[in-house]
Design a protein around this motif. Structure first.
Motif, short mmCIF file in Angstrom:
data_model
loop_
_atom_site.label_atom_id
_atom_site.label_comp_id
_atom_site.label_asym_id
_atom_site.label_seq_id
_atom_site.Cartn_x
_atom_site.Cartn_y
_atom_site.Cartn_z
N VAL A 10 0.86 -1.19 0.00
CA VAL A 10 0.00 0.00 0.00
C VAL A 10 0.89 1.24 0.00
CG1 VAL A 10 -1.73 1.32 1.27
CG2 VAL A 10 -1.85 -1.17 1.24
N VAL A 11 0.56 2.18 -0.86
CA VAL A 11 1.30 3.45 -0.92
C VAL A 11 0.30 4.58 -0.72
CG1 VAL A 11 2.80 4.95 -2.27
CG2 VAL A 11 2.98 2.46 -2.52
N SER A 12 0.61 5.46 0.21
CA SER A 12 -0.25 6.62 0.48
C SER A 12 0.55 7.89 0.24
CB SER A 12 -0.74 6.61 1.93
OG SER A 12 -1.42 5.41 2.23
N VAL A 13 -0.08 8.87 -0.38
CA VAL A 13 0.51 10.19 -0.58
C VAL A 13 -0.42 11.20 0.09
CG1 VAL A 13 1.28 11.93 -2.23
CG2 VAL A 13 1.59 9.48 -2.74
N ARG A 14 0.08 11.88 1.13
CA ARG A 14 -0.73 12.79 1.93
C ARG A 14 -0.19 14.20 1.87
NH1 ARG A 14 -0.18 9.08 7.38
NH2 ARG A 14 -1.37 7.25 6.65
N ASP A 15 -1.10 15.16 1.98
CA ASP A 15 -0.68 16.55 2.15
C ASP A 15 -1.39 17.12 3.36
OD1 ASP A 15 -3.17 18.12 1.38
OD2 ASP A 15 -2.90 16.95 -0.45
N GLN A 16 -1.13 18.38 3.66
CA GLN A 16 -1.72 19.03 4.82
C GLN A 16 -2.56 20.23 4.43
OE1 GLN A 16 1.98 19.70 6.97
NE2 GLN A 16 1.68 17.85 8.21
N GLY A 17 -3.17 20.13 3.27
CA GLY A 17 -3.99 21.24 2.78
C GLY A 17 -5.42 21.15 3.25
N GLU A 18 -6.34 21.64 2.43
CA GLU A 18 -7.75 21.67 2.80
C GLU A 18 -8.42 20.31 2.66
OE1 GLU A 18 -9.72 24.61 0.50
OE2 GLU A 18 -8.42 26.26 1.16
N GLY A 19 -7.82 19.42 1.90
CA GLY A 19 -8.44 18.13 1.68
C GLY A 19 -9.48 18.17 0.58
N ILE A 20 -10.15 17.04 0.39
CA ILE A 20 -11.18 16.92 -0.64
C ILE A 20 -12.49 16.56 0.03
CG2 ILE A 20 -11.93 15.58 -2.65
CD1 ILE A 20 -8.99 15.24 -3.38
N ALA A 21 -13.52 17.33 -0.24
CA ALA A 21 -14.82 17.10 0.38
C ALA A 21 -15.35 15.71 0.01
CB ALA A 21 -15.81 18.17 -0.06
N PRO A 22 -16.03 15.03 0.93
CA PRO A 22 -16.55 13.69 0.65
C PRO A 22 -17.44 13.62 -0.58
CG PRO A 22 -16.70 14.16 2.99
CD PRO A 22 -16.29 15.44 2.34
N ASP A 23 -18.22 14.67 -0.84
CA ASP A 23 -19.11 14.64 -2.00
C ASP A 23 -18.35 14.82 -3.31
OD1 ASP A 23 -18.58 17.31 -1.11
OD2 ASP A 23 -20.12 18.04 -2.46
N VAL A 24 -17.12 15.33 -3.23
CA VAL A 24 -16.30 15.52 -4.44
C VAL A 24 -15.44 14.29 -4.71
CG1 VAL A 24 -14.45 16.92 -5.45
CG2 VAL A 24 -16.27 18.01 -4.13
#
Length: 286
Positions: free
Chosen positions: A205-219
Motif C-alpha cells: 500500500v502506498v499513500s501520498v498525503r498533504d496538509q492542505g484543505e483536503g477533498i470534500a466527501p461529496d467531491v
C-alpha cells in the motif's frame, strides 16, 4: 384502415395479465435505451476531450511559433541572454506538448484495454526516493517531503516506469493543490485470507498525503474522472481552475488498475487529502 392490434401492448410488449414470451421484447427495449445513453455519453466525452486538447495545445504552440519566428527574423538584435530565455521557453513549451501527447496515448490505451504492464522487481521505497529527489532538484524544498516505510514489505513485481508515473503524478497533485509536508508512506498489506493467515503480505500500500484543505466527501467520487481539476492553492473553485488537462488522476487510476490494484482518496489523519493505492505483489509474469 387495418384492424386494431389485439392486446393493447406497446411495440409488442404485452400489457399486465397477458403473456410476453420471456419478456424478451421488453429486455431488448431496455438494453437499446441503455446502449443509446452510453453512446451519447461516449460522444460527449470524446467531444470534450477534443476541445480540451485543442485548448491545451494552442497556448504552447502559439508560444513556440512566436519565439522561433522572432529569433529567425531578428536573431542579430538579441543578446545571448535574451536568446537563452526565449529558447528555454520554447523548450518548456515543447515538453508541455510532449506530456499532453503522452497523456492522450495513455487515455487511449486505458479506454481500449491495451495498457501493457512490463513487470520487473521494483523497490517501492526506492522509487519514492527517486521522485522526491527529482522534485528537490527541480527547486522544491527538501523538508517539504517525508518518506515513511513500514517493515515486512513483500517483493513487488511491477512496471517501474508506470509506478514512477503514478507516484510522480500523486506527488505533483499534493504539491500543487495541497499544503504543508507531503508524506509518502509505503507499507505491506494482505489481499486474501490465506496471506493474512500466513502473515506473509501479498501486496503493498502506498499513500501520498498533504496538509492542505483536503477533498470534500461529496467531491471524492469524481476526482478520478476525466477532466476533473483540483482547486489550486490560494483560490479558485475546485474542479475547474486547477490547471493541467484534468487527465492525470484518471490515468493514475488506469495505471493502478492495470497492475490489478485499486486506488481511492480520503481525508488524511492530520487533515488534507490522502491518495492511497494498493497493488498486488505479483510475479515476474503476472
Amino acid at each position: 384502415m387495418g384492424p386494431p392490434r389485439s392486446g393493447g401492448g406497446l411495440g409488442g410488449v404485452a400489457p399486465p395479465g397477458q403473456h410476453s414470451p420471456s419478456g424478451l421484447t421488453l429486455r431488448r427495449l431496455v438494453i437499446s435505451l441503455r446502449g443509446a445513453q452510453q453512446r451519447e455519453r461516449l460522444e460527449r466525452s470524446r467531444a470534450e476531450l477534443v476541445s480540451t486538447v485543442a485548448h491545451e495545445l494552442r497556448s504552447p504552440l502559439t508560444s513556440v511559433k512566436g519565439f522561433t519566428a522572432t529569433l529567425l527574423n531578428k536573431w542579430g538584435r538579441f543578446t545571448d541572454d535574451q536568446k537563452r530565455v526565449m529558447l528555454e521557453t520554447v523548450n518548456a513549451d515543447a515538453d508541455r506538448v510532449t506530456r499532453l501527447i503522452t497523456e492522450l496515448l495513455d487515455v487511449s490505451r486505458i479506454e481500449s484495454g491495451r495498457m501493457e504492464v512490463h513487470r520487473e522487481l521494483v523497490d517501492l521505497p526506492d522509487r519514492a526516493r527517486k521522485i522526491i529527489a527529482g522534485r528537490v532538484a527541480a527547486g522544491d524544498q527538501e523538508d517539504r517531503f517525508r518518506l515513511e516505510v513500514l517493515g515486512g514489505l513483500p517483493e513487488t513485481w511491477l512496471d517501474a516506469d508506470k509506478i514512477d508515473q503514478i507516484l510522480g503524478n500523486l506527488v505533483e497533485n499534493a504539491v500543487r493543490h495541497g499544503a504543508g509536508i507531503v508524506t509518502i508512506m509505503v507499507e505491506p498489506a494482505h489481499l486474501d485470507d490465506q496471506a493474512r493467515a500466513s502473515e506473509e503480505p501479498d501486496a503493498a500500500v502506498v499513500s501520498v498525503r498533504d496538509q492542505g484543505e483536503g477533498i470534500a466527501p461529496d467531491v471524492a467520487p469524481r476526482v478520478f474522472r476525466q477532466f476533473w481539476r483540483g482547486k489550486p492553492r490560494g483560490g479558485g473553485r475546485r474542479g475547474q481552475h486547477g490547471g493541467g488537462t484534468g487527465l492525470g488522476l484518471y490515468i493514475v487510476k488506469g495505471l493502478v488498475e492495470a497492475h490489478g490494484g485499486t486506488i481511492g482518496v480520503c481525508r488524511a489523519p492530520g487533515g488534507g487529502a490522502e491518495f492511497r493505492f494498493i497493488v498486488p505483489a505479483g510475479t515476474a509474469t503476472a
